[in-house]
Design an enzyme around this catalytic site. Structure first.
Site, PDB file in Angstrom:
ATOM      1  N   CYS A 264      -2.519   8.978   2.868  1.00  0.00           N
ATOM      2  CA  CYS A 264      -2.027   8.479   1.576  1.00  0.00           C
ATOM      3  C   CYS A 264      -3.030   8.690   0.454  1.00  0.00           C
ATOM      4  O   CYS A 264      -2.645   8.753  -0.716  1.00  0.00           O
ATOM      5  CB  CYS A 264      -1.646   7.004   1.685  1.00  0.00           C
ATOM      6  SG  CYS A 264      -3.006   5.922   2.180  1.00  0.00           S
TER       7      CYS A 264
ATOM      8  N   GLU B 159       0.867  -1.171   0.000  1.00  0.00           N
ATOM      9  CA  GLU B 159       0.000   0.000   0.000  1.00  0.00           C
ATOM     10  C   GLU B 159       0.906   1.224   0.000  1.00  0.00           C
ATOM     11  O   GLU B 159       1.476   1.570   1.028  1.00  0.00           O
ATOM     12  CB  GLU B 159      -0.928  -0.009   1.220  1.00  0.00           C
ATOM     13  CG  GLU B 159      -1.865  -1.202   1.274  1.00  0.00           C
ATOM     14  CD  GLU B 159      -2.739  -1.331   0.052  1.00  0.00           C
ATOM     15  OE1 GLU B 159      -2.984  -0.304  -0.616  1.00  0.00           O
ATOM     16  OE2 GLU B 159      -3.174  -2.451  -0.250  1.00  0.00           O
TER      17      GLU B 159
END
Length: 471
Positions: A251, A217
């Protein structure tokens, strides 16, 4: 060396303990459910302590943001796992086709063994416990390496998990980048890493030694496209939430906005209004999170200094005393108008409360801008015209998409969360995570009598059967 940190040389022994225990007793449905229920109860009872630990690591972090992003999300994910676990564990029947009758086939999800989780600092509980809980649901044992940049939260996680799991089922190891590198290169059965693209490349290279399967990720520059039909007051409100939640240290935060040129200035005004409504004059700013540490703070200030040196308009949406800002690592919401593509803030993921707002002549030009970059972790499209949205979706490949809002696709348990290319590899959350941390074992059950018994020389005796099989 920090006394709470372990040396990389300790990892083989810890992994041996976890693997030996898993091989001796693979977790049943009952154990998995019990583990998840105890984890949920333990976290729920200690949410105030969790929020205090995170706030101490950040210098200041909104308690409510911690409860939402690191509390609610984890509890919600555990509830989803508990609600679906029995069904996910059932074998799935697979058709064999008439040529292989009367055999039958199935896939059976089986645990992999020991799953490693390397979690980041920006959502230090969420991004540690969601993959951990998913690995537990899939029947694995777990070794967790939380971020060294949030030491108080890491200590909280270590104590929390020790109160729930025996040491041979879940191990928390604390250390710096050297320990993370050693864990990446260890013989794990799966590894979940959340962090930057640059570090993700190093993790992948280290994992290649043992061909460890990965869920990466990562990040990148997630764009928001505001189409010409969409109301600016609503777009500004939702962009403000997505960008300045956790002071942009997310993010999937909108990294830059593309908007039709004639409405660019109006959007900036609307964003300024939203900032005033939410944070006032920043004299208190208790609902606004600070930058995690001095290195990140100076990096962000460097982006703004570079823009100013180049004569690019930099608009701070609030004013605070410079000395206070330095002391608290406080960067107010800031707009940068039409920054050139070669500025650092347009080359790197910003990961802070700075929002470039770029004008585009038409939607095709906006799409072309996105396509010219690496595939993003998130994409946000604002339009009430389905055709415009489909025009973007039909041309841009992204890790995930929210239409007419920001961030929320992350919170939907049924949607896989993951990047593509430089923004990540693989996905988790819900069923996607359970499947990623399981082996879908294919099994063929042969019948007492089978046509395959006839498939043997001399083939001249079964010429008619062979003609039927290859027809």
């Amino acid at each position: 060396m920090d006394p709470t940190h372990i040396a990389p040389t300790a990892l083989p022994s810890i992994l041996h303990t976890l693997r030996t225990a898993w091989q001796a007793h693979r977790p049943s449905l009952e154990q998995r459910r019990n583990d998840l229920q105890r984890l949920r109860a333990a976290l729920k009872s200690r949410l105030p302590e969790m929020a205090e630990a995170i706030a101490a690591d950040f210098g200041h972090r909104s308690t409510h943001e911690s409860l939402i992003a690191d509390g609610m999300t984890v509890l919600n994910e555990i509830d989803h796992l508990l609600g679906h676990l029995r069904g996910w564990m059932r074998p799935r029947r697979v058709g064999v086709g008439w040529r292989f009758w009367p055999a039958h086939a199935q896939t059976r999800p089986v645990p992999l063994g020991v799953v490693g989780v390397i979690s980041p600092w920006n959502y230090p509980v969420n991004l540690a416990l969601i993959p951990l809980a998913t690995a537990i649901a899939a029947g694995n044992h777990v070794i967790l390496k939380p971020s060294e940049h949030t030491p108080r939260t890491s200590a909280f996680l270590q104590d929390l998990l020790a109160s729930v799991f025996p040491a041979d089922r879940v191990a928390v190891v604390q250390g710096d980048g050297e320990l993370a590198a050693a864990l990446s290169g260890s013989p794990l059965d799966h590894l979940v890493f959340t962090g930057s693209t640059a570090v993700g490349r190093k993790v992948m290279a280290a994992a290649a030694r043992h061909l460890t399967p990965l869920t990466l990720e990562l990040g990148g520059k997630s764009p928001a496209i505001v189409c010409s039909d969409y109301p600016l007051d609503k777009a500004a409100a939702r962009l403000a939430t997505g960008k300045w939640f956790n002071a942009g240290q997310t993010c999937i935060a909108p990294d830059y906005v593309l908007i039709d040129g004639r409405r660019q200035r109006e959007l900036v005004q609307q964003l300024q209004t939203r900032v005033r409504e939410r944070y006032g004059d920043f004299s208190d700013a208790s609902d606004y999170t600070r930058i995690i540490h001095e290195g990140q703070y100076q990096r962000l200030l460097g982006y703004l200094a570079q823009a100013r040196e180049r004569g690019v308009p930099v608009i701070e949406l609030a004013t605070v005393d410079p000395e206070r800002a330095r002391r608290e690592r406080l960067i107010v919401p800031t707009i940068v108008l039409d920054p050139p593509a070669d500025l650092d803030l347009m080359q790197e993921e910003i990961f802070g409360p700075i929002l470039p707002v770029c004008a585009y002549p038409d939607l095709a030009a906006a799409v072309a801008d996105v396509q010219a970059r690496d595939r993003p972790l998130a994409l946000y499209v604002f339009s009430d015209h389905r055709e415009a949205v489909e025009q973007v979706l039909g041309q841009v490949v992204a890790g995930g998409v929210t239409v007419n809002d920001t961030l929320l696709h992350f919170a939907i348990n049924g949607l896989p969360f993951g990047g593509v290319g430089p923004s990540g590899m693989g996905a988790y959350h819900g069923r996607a995570g359970f499947d990623a941390m399981s082996k879908q074992l294919p099994i063929l059950w042969q019948a007492r009598w089978a046509a395959s018994d006839l498939l043997k020389p001399p083939y001249s005796k079964i010429a008619g059967l062979l003609r039927a099989l290859v027809r």
